[in-house]
Structures are given as structure tokens and as C-alpha cells.
Design a protein around this motif. Structure first.
Motif, PDB file in Angstrom:
ATOM      1  N   VAL A  39       1.941  -3.539  -5.388  1.00 29.94           N
ATOM      2  CA  VAL A  39       1.852  -3.367  -3.945  1.00 29.94           C
ATOM      3  C   VAL A  39       3.060  -2.632  -3.389  1.00 29.94           C
ATOM      4  N   ALA A  42       2.310   1.056  -3.599  1.00 29.67           N
ATOM      5  CA  ALA A  42       0.949   1.392  -3.186  1.00 29.67           C
ATOM      6  C   ALA A  42       0.861   2.804  -2.611  1.00 29.67           C
ATOM      7  N   SER A  60      -2.902   4.835   1.101  1.00 30.68           N
ATOM      8  CA  SER A  60      -2.410   3.455   1.034  1.00 30.68           C
ATOM      9  C   SER A  60      -3.567   2.465   1.072  1.00 30.68           C
ATOM     10  N   ALA A  63      -5.225   2.372  -2.291  1.00 36.44           N
ATOM     11  CA  ALA A  63      -4.386   1.646  -3.252  1.00 36.44           C
ATOM     12  C   ALA A  63      -4.429   0.142  -2.983  1.00 36.44           C
ATOM     13  N   PHE A  64      -4.401  -0.246  -1.694  1.00 35.24           N
ATOM     14  CA  PHE A  64      -4.520  -1.666  -1.363  1.00 35.24           C
ATOM     15  C   PHE A  64      -5.871  -2.216  -1.837  1.00 35.24           C
ATOM     16  N   PHE A  67      -5.463  -2.968  -5.402  1.00 31.44           N
ATOM     17  CA  PHE A  67      -4.647  -4.176  -5.477  1.00 31.44           C
ATOM     18  C   PHE A  67      -5.511  -5.407  -5.213  1.00 31.44           C
TER      19      PHE A  67
END
Length: 433
Positions: A39, A42, A60, A63-64, A67
Motif C-alpha cells: 500500500v 500503491a 492509485s 492499485a488499491f 491491494f
């Protein structure tokens, strides 16, 4: 439920207990570093593993999303490991989980990016995050059960809190490394190789944790159950759902509070500061490191509070404090962030609710199905809330303004207050040692 105290309940912590707590916490810190380091990078990962030209916000958010996928895998890993943890022993699963975390972390560190593999790159990254989710699903509940069953009953709050502090020390380690790399490497260097350093180190840390757990012994509680032939012969997860539904619902509610504290306040806020409030990366990650440090202190303080005044009052105090301190932090960020460091430190301290929640979980289930009970309730709740939270908060910050994350945390803390009231006026737990 109240139980007749075993002889060990009246003793104080001895050197063996301290050794178990220290080794468990250190191993947990190294493993949790592996899980959360993602994170902190990210933004970088979003640009490297998705098509060129993607905006900062969308990169972002994507990417989150990856995650968050790991949280969806947590229930499966937790239920499977808990099944065997309740049937063949806590220690074996405690060691297996950290091994399953180390391997994918190392592989992420050497994984080719979108420029090399195209769409296959984010798919492989997602698969490795799923394996990490399976590992952490067994690690966290197993770790709480392991330390809680090693110490005197009146020190369970401190024991599980020290383990939580160890896990959050892994967050601190990741935050410090992210701050150092961003301060000492250029943006080009970070995109080229800087982010890989964090994951390769994480793989090494994971194998160190595997070695450390060789020195731990099986819990006395499980050993007694095995000797007395008290181990459940049914499917533990089925017994949990059939016979302990109130404990499951209570545990899921307080886990939601823990999720908001860790995922929003500690893990997401440093990145949100950069994207929504234009805080420079070194300042954002340094402030995040301060909050992660006070989180460790808050976990220990929460455990001591549990042992002193009980789980219900400790949960109530932490829930109210978390909501108020998070609002103070985000109001300040919206006004320019002049008091970022002290206010983020305060929010991190109240995020120490993470040291209180496991004491509630451990007391909600009897020993024979304790590992499974915690795994089912904690991992299912974390899968739902953990997967939804990054996406919801990312959406709220674009629609509700800079206070969106604080509104989310405040809502969740109301559930924490409700759970505290239930513990104060509802039936007492009946879980025995």
C-alpha cells in the motif's frame, strides 16, 4: 462466559511467557510488513502495472483494488488453517502462514511490469496478492490464539495487544522504509528499482520469521485438550456458525472498527495526503511513520486497559477517541496541514483499538473451536470491509470532499460504540481457558 480459573490463571508472566510474546511479536512484525508494504507503493505500482498515461487518481485506485483483493482471499486461508489449527495444533499453522507470505513477497519484488508483460503483469500481481491474503488469513487469528493460550488469563489483554503491537510494528517498518526511499531516491529511481527493494527485503524478512518460529512450543491449552481428548470431532467452522452466532456477530462488528483504524487511518492516509491534499511524499510518509509508532504504543495501552477495566469500556473509549481524532486530522489537512504531525500521532494512538479487538475475539469462543471462531468472524469481516474500504474511501474523497475518509471512520466507530454497549448490558462470555 465466565469460567473456573485454571491454576495457571493465577500466576504472573514468567520468562517463558515473555520469550513466547517477543518471538511471536517479532515474527508477526516481519510477516505483516510483507502484507502491507504494497500500500505504501500503491502510486508507483499503479503506474508500472497499468497502461501508460493513466492518471494519478486512477492508477492509485487500481492499485488499491489489487491491494483489496488480498482481503477477499483471507477467509479461505483463515478457515482452512484454523481447521487444522483446532485439530492438529496451533504451532504448525503459525509457522506455515509466515512461509506462505514470504514467497509471494519475494516474487513481487522481481515481477516484470506492464511495459514487459502487458496485461499479464497486473494479473500475476493480483495472483501473488491472493496468496498473501491466504497467508495472512491464517496468521493473525492464529497468532492471537497462540499467545492468548500461553499466558495467565488475567494477562490475555496484554498478550494479544503485544502481538498486535508486533503486527503494527511491521506497518511502522514499512512506513519508515517508504519514507527513506522516497527521501533518498528520485522519482525515476523509484519507478525503476526503488520499489523493488522493499519487496525483496520483505521476502528475506519472511524467511527470518519462519526461522524464529522454530523456537516456539505448542500452547498449553491445546496440549491439555489433546491429552484429555477434548478436541472437536465435527467441522470446527460448522460448530462456530451453529452454536456461537452471537460471538460471530460481535466479533465481526469490532473487526470492522479495527479495519477502519488500520486500513484508512494508518495505511491509506499517507497516499491520500499526496493525492487529495498535495502533501509532499517524504512529509506524508514521515507523518505516517509517526502515526505507526504511536499505533504500537496505543495497542499496548489498549491491552493494559482491557486487563484493568474490561473489554467493553476499553472498546468504548477507543471507538470514540478514534472518531474524534480522525476528524481532527482531516479537518487540519483540509486547512493546510499545519498540525499534521501531532494530530496524526493522536489518531495513530487511538487506532490502538487494534490492541483491544483481539481480546474481544478470544473471549467470544471456547478453546475447542477458538481458532476457527476467530478466523471465520475476523476474516469474513475483514474480507468484506477490507476489500470495500479502499474503493469506498477513494470514491468518498472525490464526492464528499477531503473529509470523506473521516466520515467513513466516524460511521464505523458508531458500530464500535454499539458493540461496547452490547458487551456492557448483554450476556457475559462463557469461553473457558
Amino acid at each position: 462466559m465466565s469460567a473456573t480459573l485454571e491454576p495457571t490463571d493465577r500466576r504472573t508472566l514468567d520468562r517463558g511467557d515473555v520469550k513466547t510474546l517477543l518471538l511471536s511479536a517479532l515474527g508477526g512484525a516481519l510477516e505483516f510488513y510483507d502484507f502491507v508494504i504494497f500500500v505504501y507503493f500503491a502510486k508507483t505500482i499503479g503506474h508500472l502495472f497499468f497502461p501508460p498515461g493513466t492518471s494519478d487518481w486512477l492508477a492509485s485506485l487500481q492499485a488499491f483494488g489489487i491491494f483489496a483483493v488480498a482481503y477477499l482471499a483471507r477467509p479461505l486461508g483463515g478457515i482452512v488453517m484454523a481447521h487444522f489449527g483446532d485439530r492438529i495444533g496451533r504451532k504448525r499453522m503459525f509457522t506455515l502462514s509466515v512461509f506462505l507470505m514470504a514467497v509471494p513477497t519475494l516474487l513481487i519484488g522481481v515481477l516484470p511490469t506492464y511495459a514487459t508483460l502487458g496485461v499479464l503483469a497486473p494479473l500475476l500481481l493480483t495472483l501473488l496478492r491472493v496468496v498473501q491474503g491466504l497467508a495472512i488469513g491464517g496468521e493473525v487469528p492464529g497468532a492471537w490464539v497462540f499467545v492468548a493460550e500461553h499466558v495467565p488469563r488475567r494477562r490475555v489483554g496484554l498478550a494479544v495487544a503485544s502481538l498486535s503491537a508486533g503486527l503494527t510494528a511491521g506497518i511502522l517498518l514499512g512506513s519508515l522504509l517508504a519514507a527513506w526511499l522516497n527521501a533518498n531516491l528520485s522519482e525515476a529511481d523509484m519507478l525503476d528499482h526503488g520499489w523493488r527493494i522493499a519487496f525483496i527485503l520483505g521476502g528475506v524478512f519472511g524467511f527470518i520469521a519462519v526461522y524464529l518460529r522454530r523456537w516456539l512450543s505448542e500452547t498449553p491449552v491445546f496440549a491439555r485438550m489433546r491429552e484429555r481428548k477434548e478436541l472437536t470431532e465435527e467441522l470446527p467452522a460448522l460448530v462456530v456458525i451453529r452454536d456461537h452466532l452471537p460471538g460471530v456477530l460481535l466479533s465481526m462488528t469490532v473487526t470492522w472498527v479495527l479495519t477502519a483504524a488500520i486500513v484508512v487511518v494508518i495505511l491509506m492516509t499517507p497516499t491520500l495526503m499526496q493525492n487529495a491534499f498535495h502533501v509532499a511524499p517524504p512529509r506524508a510518509f514521515t507523518a505516517g511513520s509517526v502515526a505507526a509508532f504511536t499505533l504500537c504504543l496505543g495497542c499496548i495501552g489498549g491491552g493494559l486497559l482491557v486487563d484493568a477495566i474490561g473489554r467493553a469500556w476499553a472498546m468504548l473509549i477507543a471507538s470514540v477517541g478514534l472518531a474524534l481524532s480522525t476528524y481532527a486530522l482531516y479537518f487540519d489537512l483540509k486547512a493546510g496541514g499545519a498540525n499534521l504531525f501531532p494530530l496524526y500521532a493522536l489518531a495513530g494512538l487511538f487506532a490502538g483499538v487494534a490492541g483491544i479487538v483481539p481480546a474481544v475475539l478470544v473471549a467470544s469462543f471456547p478453546p475447542a473451536i477458538r481458532f476457527s471462531g476467530i478466523s471465520v468472524s475476523y476474516n469474513v469481516a475483514y474480507a468484506i470491509a477490507g476489500a470495500a474500504t479502499p474503493v469506498l474511501v477513494g470514491y468518498l474523497i472525490t464526492t464528499a470532499g477531503g473529509l470523506g475518509p473521516a466520515h467513513y471512520v466516524g460511521l464505523v466507530c458508531l458500530a464500535g460504540v454499539a458493540a461496547s454497549i452490547y458487551m456492557l448490558v448483554g450476556p457475559r462470555d462463557t469461553a473457558s481457558r
